[in-house]
Design an enzyme around this catalytic site. Structure first.
Site, short mmCIF file in Angstrom:
data_model
loop_
_atom_site.label_atom_id
_atom_site.label_comp_id
_atom_site.label_asym_id
_atom_site.label_seq_id
_atom_site.Cartn_x
_atom_site.Cartn_y
_atom_site.Cartn_z
N HIS A 1 0.82 -1.22 0.00
CA HIS A 1 0.00 0.00 0.00
C HIS A 1 0.85 1.26 0.00
CE1 HIS A 1 0.26 -0.07 4.57
NE2 HIS A 1 0.38 1.22 4.34
N SER B 1 4.50 2.74 7.86
CA SER B 1 4.27 1.57 7.01
C SER B 1 5.51 1.21 6.22
CB SER B 1 3.12 1.83 6.04
OG SER B 1 1.88 1.75 6.67
N ASP C 1 0.21 -7.57 1.39
CA ASP C 1 0.60 -6.17 1.56
C ASP C 1 2.12 -6.00 1.64
OD1 ASP C 1 0.44 -3.48 1.73
OD2 ASP C 1 -0.54 -3.39 3.67
#
Length: 350
Positions: free
Chosen positions: A88, A202, A119
């Site tokens: 992402h 992230s 992911d």
């Protein structure tokens, strides 16, 4: 409780955490007062030294990744310039700017491959600098609740930031929210941590005091009762064993060849019952050679259970499958023309 991906855009904030360690001595010792006053500073100093050594060891391997509309982090996988991050973070883009922990001029990188189902993604620097330091990935299967960890990345655009906490739980299955450009991955065996995970973390590193990356911070929990704002102290990281498995395949083959994830081989959608509540997953399409079709499940059937788990939504089906492996057998209960049926399904691979 919902799970939110940690991503996007910069703001400025700083938090300082203090640590208090108390010491004690055995009763009757003549110098008990002196022992008490000396033990705490020594213990605090030792822990501080450990933190600083880990940061010195690992932070040079954590980078900031900038796409046209997002900002995240990444971990250097090898000295050839491969960097692992979240899918992402890269989104649908193919070129990126990468800034190392030294804060030097941004480098350029290109996408190798993305695997949204877990992911994870790998990008590669166009011109890896000399001395590029690869991180050491640990064995996340040995992670223990209570273990001290540090989260490293670029929260809110603040590059080379470090937060500390503990491993709060292991083996969590978490579903990401579905957003534009994301199918909402369901990820098993995630590491839950109290270390602060904020937008921009992230793809960064969750690190043990052995200077080993034990996970890739990916999600922060949110509280719907607080307007889906982040729930402090509840973050999730993809386990390092899965990270290495996926990254190694992408680097070697340019794609994931063995996901290790179970699948029914169907396309489905959530259906509502007479009370307008989610009541199962309707099979829109069953792949001809897929696990479900081989067991006699057809388009139009409505799956209501798998093993011991009630299936009410696509997410609940994904979470049930996340706990299984390809080749496992699972009993699937479904409705066909209002009649309940069941089938023993040998699960395929995603």
């Amino acid at each position: 409780m919902n799970a939110l991906r940690t991503r996007h855009f910069a703001a400025a904030a700083a938090v300082t955490a203090g640590l208090l360690v108390a010491g004690c001595s055995s009763p009757g010792s003549g110098d008990s007062g002196e022992s008490t006053t000396q033990a705490a500073p020594m213990a605090a100093s030792d822990l501080q030294d450990d933190y600083q050594q880990v940061i010195k060891d690992v932070l040079p391997s954590v980078v900031q990744i900038e796409a046209s509309e997002s900002l995240g982090s990444g971990v250097v996988h090898d000295n050839k310039g491969h960097i692992v991050t979240n899918a992402h973070v890269v989104g649908k883009e193919r070129t990126f700017k990468v800034t190392t922990a030294t804060g030097e001029q941004a480098l350029t990188a290109k996408l190798v491959a993305s695997y949204p189902e877990q992911d994870l993604a790998v990008i590669k620097l166009d011109n890896p600098p000399n001395g590029l330091k690869a991180a050491k990935f640990g064995d996340s299967t040995k992670a223990e609740v209570g273990q001290i960890v540090l989260a490293m990345g670029s929260p809110l655009g603040l590059s080379s930031s470090v937060t500390q906490g503990i491993i709060s739980a292991t083996g969590r299955t978490v579903s990401e929210p579905r957003t534009e450009g994301s199918s909402g991955a369901t990820i098993a065996n995630m590491v839950q941590t109290s270390a602060a995970i904020n937008p921009g973390n992230s793809g960064g590193a969750l690190v043990t005091l052995d200077s080993e990356v034990i996970g890739i911070p990916t999600l922060a929990a949110s509280d719907p009762q607080m307007g889906d704002s982040a729930a402090p102290g509840i973050g999730f990281a993809i386990p390092s064993t899965m990270v290495k498995t996926i990254a190694d395949q992408i680097i070697e083959d340019g794609k994931v060849t063995d996901s290790g994830r179970a699948a029914l081989g169907i396309t489905g959608r959530t259906v509502l019952g007479d009370d307008y509540k989610p009541a199962g997953v309707a099979v829109v399409n069953a792949q001809r050679d897929g696990a479900a079709a081989k067991a006699g499940i057809e388009a139009g059937d409505i799956i209501t259970k798998m093993g011991g788990a009630d299936i009410t939504t696509i997410t609940s089906l994904s979470e049930a499958l996340a706990g299984e492996k390809p080749g496992d057998k699972a009993q699937v209960t479904y409705l066909r023309d209002g009649a309940e049926k069941s089938a023993d399904v040998t699960l395929g691979e995603m």
